[in-house]
Scaffold this active site. Structure first.
Site, short mmCIF file in Angstrom:
data_model
loop_
_atom_site.label_atom_id
_atom_site.label_comp_id
_atom_site.label_asym_id
_atom_site.label_seq_id
_atom_site.Cartn_x
_atom_site.Cartn_y
_atom_site.Cartn_z
N GLU A 26 -13.77 4.50 1.87
CA GLU A 26 -14.77 4.06 0.89
C GLU A 26 -16.19 4.40 1.32
OE1 GLU A 26 -14.14 0.16 -0.98
OE2 GLU A 26 -12.22 0.09 0.04
N HIS A 76 9.96 7.11 15.28
CA HIS A 76 11.23 7.46 14.64
C HIS A 76 11.04 8.42 13.46
CE1 HIS A 76 13.26 4.40 17.07
NE2 HIS A 76 12.12 3.74 16.95
N LYS A 130 -11.28 1.27 -12.62
CA LYS A 130 -11.35 -0.08 -13.21
C LYS A 130 -11.80 0.00 -14.67
CE LYS A 130 -11.91 -2.54 -8.83
NZ LYS A 130 -12.70 -3.38 -7.93
O1 PA5 Z 1 -14.32 -2.41 -1.10
C1 PA5 Z 1 -14.22 -2.33 -2.33
O2 PA5 Z 1 -15.20 -2.23 -3.08
C2 PA5 Z 1 -12.86 -2.39 -2.99
O3 PA5 Z 1 -11.86 -2.10 -2.05
C3 PA5 Z 1 -12.63 -3.78 -3.60
O4 PA5 Z 1 -12.60 -4.75 -2.58
C4 PA5 Z 1 -11.36 -3.81 -4.42
O5 PA5 Z 1 -11.44 -2.90 -5.48
C5 PA5 Z 1 -11.05 -5.20 -4.99
O6 PA5 Z 1 -12.17 -5.78 -5.59
P1 PA5 Z 1 -12.57 -7.28 -5.18
O7 PA5 Z 1 -12.83 -7.23 -3.70
O8 PA5 Z 1 -13.80 -7.59 -5.95
O9 PA5 Z 1 -11.41 -8.13 -5.55
#
Ligand code: PA5
Length: 319
Positions: A203, A219, A312
């Site tokens: 990310e 394995h 999303k």
């Molecule tokens: O780090 C991020 O932005 C994502 O991995 C979010 O955590 C993920 O999409 C889930 O969203 P939330 O943390 O708001 O539940």
């Protein structure tokens, strides 16, 4: 605040609160959550197992709760935004089964639904990207399942004391990883850390990262090493914990020997600290610095997650 300031404040997010539940009445504990929120549940579950807590705990990262989860389970829904559809689905499914999930969130629909249905809500500060609020989310999850103030304080102090060292090491590792796909080889006590490394490098640095876990990887994964033209596209990281099973540590040594025989020099990481939590957060924080430096080297904004947001938005069209 710049991203460096955010990372420097990570240890301040590790805060003890007296919100521990009496776990003795539960058959099991389920943590539900995705991405930067779900990882807090993964760590809490690992911590419970390492502490020898005698009830099972596990993580759900998807839409459905396992069929055996009923009102004898403690269900903890973690979503920073409170709007993640998989976690909301878990919440609603739990309600249908007569469970009142405990929620950790900064707001959104989860908070609204939890309050409407008389569920406990533990709020974390707003205004962060979920993965940069990991300390807050993890603190709430660990406090709920009974960590002591001393253990929490020790982990916080360990990160604070080692901050500059971790930052410098993170920068050095980022320079080494630049231009490669990182592959992390982890162990039963470090696989949650490897998962966090994956999330942060994916990310923040917009870089793929894969991980495998010992002993299972002995394995299968190791056979991929037979292919030199592919294995040299990766940069390897081997991580383990001082308290891993002695045969796992032996397997770490064998892994290092085999990699050396192929002329591969991996990055070897072992967390520093007095407790499992302290050592884990040391390596977790290292990933923070590696990922933001790597983002800088590639010229990316470590805060942006446009592809995640696009998915999303696409899904919303089918609500
Ligand atoms: O780090 C991020 O932005 C994502 O991995 C979010 O955590 C993920 O999409 C889930 O969203 P939330 O943390 O708001 O539940």
């Amino acid at each position: 605040m710049g991203v460096e300031g955010l990372l420097e404040g990570f240890y301040e997010q590790i805060v003890y609160e007296d919100i521990g539940k009496d776990l003795s009445g539960y058959k099991g504990i389920v943590f539900c959550g995705m991405g930067g929120s779900g990882i807090a549940g993964t760590f809490a579950s690992k911590w419970l197992n390492h502490r020898g807590v005698k009830i099972p705990s596990f993580v759900v990262k998807g839409y459905e709760l396992p069929p055996f989860v009923d009102d004898s389970y403690l269900v903890v829904c973690i979503s920073y935004s409170g709007n993640t559809e998989e976690t909301l689905s878990n919440f609603e499914e739990a309600l249908k089964r007569g469970i009142k999930p405990v929620c950790i969130t900064s707001g959104g629909k989860l908070k609204e639904l939890a309050e409407k249905n008389g569920c406990e809500v533990y709020e974390v500060p707003k205004g962060f990207q979920p993965r940069y609020a990991f300390g807050y989310l993890l603190s709430k999850a660990l406090c709920l399942v009974g960590i002591s103030p001393e253990e929490m304080e020790d982990a916080k102090e360990n990160v604070r004391e080692n901050l500059n060292k971790i930052k410098e090491e993170g920068y050095r590792i980022a320079e080494r990883l630049y231009g490669y796909v990182p592959v992390v080889y982890s162990t039963p006590l470090t696989d949650a850390i490897a998962e966090r490394w994956k999330g942060q490098i994916n990310e923040n640095a917009k870089t793929p990262l894969y991980y495998a876990v010992l002993p299972e990887m002995h394995h299968n994964e190791v056979m991929g090493w037979n292919n030199p033209s592919l294995r040299n596209k990766f940069h390897y990281i081997v991580m383990y914990d001082a308290k891993d099973h002695h045969r796992v540590k032996l397997r770490v040594d064998i892994t290092l020997k085999l990699l050396k025989d192929m002329g591969i020099v991996p990055i070897v990481l072992k967390g520093e600290g007095n407790s499992y939590l302290s050592r884990s957060l040391y390596l977790v924080h290292l990933a923070d610095w590696v990922s933001v430096k790597l983002a800088e080297l590639y010229g990316y904004d470590s805060l942006k997650v446009d592809t995640i947001e696009r998915i999303k938005e696409e899904l919303k069209k089918y609500d």
